[in-house]
Design a protein around this motif. Structure first.
Motif, PDB file in Angstrom:
ATOM      1  N   ILE A  54       0.868  -1.165   0.000  1.00  0.00           N
ATOM      2  CA  ILE A  54       0.000   0.000   0.000  1.00  0.00           C
ATOM      3  C   ILE A  54       0.910   1.220   0.000  1.00  0.00           C
ATOM      4  N   ASP A  55       0.727   2.105  -0.978  1.00  0.00           N
ATOM      5  CA  ASP A  55       1.636   3.237  -1.140  1.00  0.00           C
ATOM      6  C   ASP A  55       1.595   4.201   0.039  1.00  0.00           C
ATOM      7  N   GLU A  70      -3.483   4.644  -3.405  1.00  0.00           N
ATOM      8  CA  GLU A  70      -2.696   4.051  -4.485  1.00  0.00           C
ATOM      9  C   GLU A  70      -2.234   5.197  -5.364  1.00  0.00           C
ATOM     10  N   VAL A  91      -5.265   1.677 -12.537  1.00  0.00           N
ATOM     11  CA  VAL A  91      -5.976   1.077 -11.407  1.00  0.00           C
ATOM     12  C   VAL A  91      -7.307   0.534 -11.944  1.00  0.00           C
ATOM     13  N   LYS A  95      -6.846  -4.503 -10.017  1.00  0.00           N
ATOM     14  CA  LYS A  95      -6.041  -3.770  -9.033  1.00  0.00           C
ATOM     15  C   LYS A  95      -6.903  -3.336  -7.854  1.00  0.00           C
ATOM     16  N   LEU A  99      -6.344  -4.232  -3.951  1.00  0.00           N
ATOM     17  CA  LEU A  99      -6.270  -3.212  -2.907  1.00  0.00           C
ATOM     18  C   LEU A  99      -7.275  -3.475  -1.790  1.00  0.00           C
TER      19      LEU A  99
END
Length: 160
Positions: A54-55, A70, A91, A95, A99
């Motif tokens: 997770i960014d 994200e 995304v 994706k 997530l």
């Protein structure tokens, strides 16, 4: 190590030769700075879990939501008005499902994050990434998926 320093210096001075890892790191830094300026509280960056990363993990300005962000970044070449496709289009449905699974794992591992949560997407187009004249275009999409609401109701989109 020396080669990396030389590459970074070349990018800084000329804006040329930006690799995807540098663009990704710069995009995340820009996104974190902009979100902080908007009142988000940054809790963590680059959280590694069993199924991925997770960014950014933030708390919303109203402090009601845990926001998992994200970040998708691209290097905009030359004087082109836009990258070929906006980075946030990467995304996709697959994706988003990944997530959602990452969010569930994070919330299981960290009880303090068991609050209403949502997934936001930030697209960043960088001009001269890492350079002294770095500029960017940033688009923030709030609530791409909500995992539950402040009232405790489950969002049907999170189970799709």
């Amino acid at each position: 190590m020396t080669l990396r320093l030389v590459d970074r210096l070349r990018v800084f001075l000329t804006g040329q030769g930006a690799d995807s890892a540098l663009v990704g790191r710069r995009g995340e830094s820009v996104a974190a700075r902009v979100l902080r300026d908007l009142g988000f509280r940054l809790l963590d960056r680059n959280v590694l879990l069993s199924r991925g990363e997770i960014d950014l993990v933030c708390e919303s300005p109203d402090r009601e939501w845990i926001v998992l962000v994200e970040v998708k970044a691209r290097h905009r070449q030359g004087s082109h008005e836009h990258t070929f496709l906006p980075p946030e289009l990467a995304v996709d449905r697959t994706k988003r499902h990944k997530l959602i699974a990452l969010a569930a794992e994070l919330r299981r591992r960290h009880p303090r994050l068991r609050r209403p949560a949502r997934l936001d997407v930030v697209g960043v187009e960088l001009m001269s990434p890492g350079g002294w004249r770095e500029r960017y275009v940033l688009r923030h999409y709030e609530g791409v998926v909500t995992l539950d609401t402040p009232s405790g109701d489950q969002d049907p989109a999170a189970t799709a």
